[in-house]
Scaffold this active site. Structure first.
Site, PDB file in Angstrom:
ATOM      1  N   ASN A 388       0.817  -1.203   0.000  1.00  0.00           N
ATOM      2  CA  ASN A 388       0.000   0.000   0.000  1.00  0.00           C
ATOM      3  C   ASN A 388       0.856   1.260   0.000  1.00  0.00           C
ATOM      4  O   ASN A 388       1.039   1.912  -1.023  1.00  0.00           O
ATOM      5  CB  ASN A 388      -0.954  -0.027   1.187  1.00  0.00           C
ATOM      6  CG  ASN A 388      -2.047   1.018   1.087  1.00  0.00           C
ATOM      7  OD1 ASN A 388      -1.955   1.952   0.293  1.00  0.00           O
ATOM      8  ND2 ASN A 388      -3.083   0.887   1.882  1.00  0.00           N
ATOM      9  N   ASP A 389       1.451   1.558   1.149  1.00  0.00           N
ATOM     10  CA  ASP A 389       2.184   2.827   1.257  1.00  0.00           C
ATOM     11  C   ASP A 389       3.393   2.909   0.321  1.00  0.00           C
ATOM     12  O   ASP A 389       3.767   3.995  -0.105  1.00  0.00           O
ATOM     13  CB  ASP A 389       2.640   3.040   2.703  1.00  0.00           C
ATOM     14  CG  ASP A 389       1.450   3.230   3.634  1.00  0.00           C
ATOM     15  OD1 ASP A 389       0.377   3.637   3.130  1.00  0.00           O
ATOM     16  OD2 ASP A 389       1.584   2.974   4.832  1.00  0.00           O
ATOM     17  N   VAL A 390       3.987   1.746  -0.028  1.00  0.00           N
ATOM     18  CA  VAL A 390       5.191   1.785  -0.872  1.00  0.00           C
ATOM     19  C   VAL A 390       4.867   2.115  -2.329  1.00  0.00           C
ATOM     20  O   VAL A 390       5.767   2.326  -3.128  1.00  0.00           O
ATOM     21  CB  VAL A 390       5.988   0.456  -0.795  1.00  0.00           C
ATOM     22  CG1 VAL A 390       6.467   0.207   0.622  1.00  0.00           C
ATOM     23  CG2 VAL A 390       5.187  -0.710  -1.313  1.00  0.00           C
TER      24      VAL A 390
END
Lengths: 464, 97
Positions: A388-390
């Protein structure tokens, strides 16, 4: 045998062990030589241990035998049977054991030497116990968080940071006092107690996604503690191994925090996620397009190039084998397949690489962030598996975002993106991912492993 | 432990840390998890200190503390080398099935 000969054997064994450890470590610079390097180091350890049995102070063996047998009984299953997906938990637990070993050695040494200790030795032994005990309880908390015994969310209370700073200050004052009066058992016990409490208080406020940095730092603490014990015991191999362990931990922690664009201070005292989650709750939801597994399979069938982006979700869902099966079908279909590995994907450095290696993915298909980021614009389909965040474009575009400035994989630049996800929960940074709302993005909801298996079946089915 | 001793030990620490950082910086991201398992295994070398404490005649408390330390360090040495080897065995260039 004369005592001199005993001492010669003991000292030489430790010298040989130190040499073999360094040779072994050097082997890790390449996958082809890594395994041989490990074997050298293991031989070094055996030589060091056998040589130590010649130490002139050793007069009884029943306690040693008991400890070694028990340790082997616990160590063998921890080495052979723990699944690869549990590697972060396993490493956290072994840091706890390392901290415990060094701290108990320090306590025993203090009780033995007592007031006869020099001031320098008293300082070193209290530093050893301080770091060892912090590592012990801190690693147990990290283990609990990774395993889910303790919530992965940051646990904080008002004044948490202030209390931590005060306790650290008190611990160092106590250390100073012990240097002044080396044999004082009360002060020593205060240091032990403070260290055990500090380990808990320092790790509890840290969220699950920051575990990669915390695990590396605990690794560094364990190393520094071991080095300090080398100073106390005048044992060079301990100093060397502690320095290697500590250096490795600090270096990895730096790489991890750089990959999150955050400072150590921010990771340790920022309680990331707690604040942002509440902010995001009021934010607007991103409108997404959903695709069926059949649609996804069709899309992959006509793709000339595919990049998989694995994340922690792949580890949780144990989906690495399913990823590999789908990738095999794609390769057989003439599609070029690569994997893009973000440094902080997962819960520890290199987590994704180990899982994909377990699933027999050849390591020359695994690419680091810098090596693959320019390829996304020419890529037909990116498959995001539990990450997700990456892959969060806000890190590039939105200065107000909590992850702004973090280097990310530019999955949004690809011609099409398939995001495999359980549901629309926000990532660990607690913010909606704009990637999911982009016109070229389609979401495939469900358990990663099941979804991938169904996609593979649909892919095969279409071929008749 | 006098000043000369400490200075000598500090030299060793400094050189080992410098060398360690140089060598470890060359380890690719690919192998960072095995690296952690490896350094964890070799830091189990505190076993050599624990052995002396467990095996010396210094009273019951010392023996018990020594045995705890021997136990914990052995877990890391045995478990650490086994798991490092198990991981590294999996890394191959041309994937089998």
């Amino acid at each position: 045998m004369s005592p001199e000969l005993h001492n010669l054997i003991y000292r030489s064994a430790l010298l040989i062990a130190s040499f073999l450890f360094l040779v072994g470590l050097r082997g890790l610079s390449r996958p082809e030589t890594a395994r041989r390097g490990t074997h050298y180091a293991a031989v070094g350890m055996l030589i060091g241990v056998l040589g130590t049995l010649f130490h002139h102070d050793i007069v009884q063996y029943q306690w040693i035998l008991g400890g070694v047998v028990l340790g082997t009984v616990v160590g063998v299953p921890m080495g052979l049977w723990i699944p690869m997906t549990k590697m972060p938990e396993r490493i956290a637990l072994s840091h706890a054991f390392g901290g415990l070993a060094v701290a108990t050695v320090g306590v025993a040494e203090f009780l033995h030497e007592g007031a006869a200790m020099s001031r320098i030795a008293a300082g070193a032994v209290s530093f050893e116990v301080l770091m060892g005990a912090i590592t012990f309880t801190g690693s147990l908390v990290a283990f609990g968080k990774l395993q889910g015994f303790i919530t992965g969310k940051p646990l904080t209370f008002p004044g948490n940071n202030a209390l931590n700073f005060i306790l650290i200050g008190v611990a160092f004052v106590a250390l100073g006092l012990l240097v002044r009066t080396p044999g004082d058992i009360t002060i020593f016990l205060v240091i032990c107690g403070l260290a055990l409490v500090l380990g808990l208080l320092l790790v509890l406020p840290i969220g699950g996604a920051d575990m990669p940095v915390v695990i590396c730092l605990l690794n560094a603490y364990a190393g520094l503690a071991a080095s300090a014990s080398g100073f106390v015991l005048d044992n060079d191999v301990l100093i060397i191994c502690g320095a290697l362990d500590g250096g490795s931990g600090i270096l990895l922690a730096l790489i991890m925090s750089k990959a999150m664009n955050r400072s150590f201070g921010n990771v340790l005292f920022g309680a990331f996620g707690a604040v942002d989650a509440t902010a995001a709750a009021g934010g607007s939801a991103v409108a997404v397009r959903e695709a069926s597994v059949e649609d996804a399979a069709e899309l992959l069938k006509i793709a000339g190039s595919v990049i998989f982006v694995p994340g922690y979700g792949m580890a949780v869902g144990q989906a690495q084998h399913a990823v590999r099966d789908l990738a095999n079908l794609l390769t057989a279909n003439g599609t070029r397949v690569k994997y893009a590995i973000h440094p902080v994907a997962g819960r520890m450095p290199g987590h994704m690489n180990v899982l994909l290696a377990e699933a027999n993915v050849p390591y020359d298909q695994l690419y680091e962030l810098e090596a693959i980021n320019d390829e996304f614009p020419q890529t037909d389909v990116v498959v995001v598996v539990g990450a997700n965040d990456v892959v969060h474009p806000a890190a590039r575009t939105t200065p107000s975002s909590p992850i702004y400035g973090m280097p990310i994989l530019n999955a949004d630049a690809a011609k099409a993106v398939l995001v495999l996800k359980r549901g629309m929960s926000v990532g660990f940074a607690g913010i909606e991912n704009e990637l999911f709302g982009l016109p070229q993005t389609q979401m495939v909801f469900g358990d990663a492993k099941a979804t991938l298996t169904k996609m593979a079946a649909a892919f095969k089915g279409g071929h008749g | 432990m006098d000043f000369d001793h400490v200075l000598f030990a500090l030299y060793i620490f400094m050189l080992a840390a410098f060398l360690g950082v140089q060598v470890i910086a060359k380890v690719p991201q690919l192998l960072h998890t095995p690296l952690m398992a490896f350094t964890n295994a070799i830091s189990g070398v505190s076993l050599v200190a624990s052995l002396v404490i467990a095996g010396a005649e210094r009273g019951l408390v010392s023996s018990i503390l020594g045995t705890i330390a021997v136990f914990a360090a052995t877990v890391n040495v045995v478990g650490g080398f086994l798991i490092t080897d198990r991981m590294l065995k999996m890394f191959r260039k041309k994937g089998g099935s």
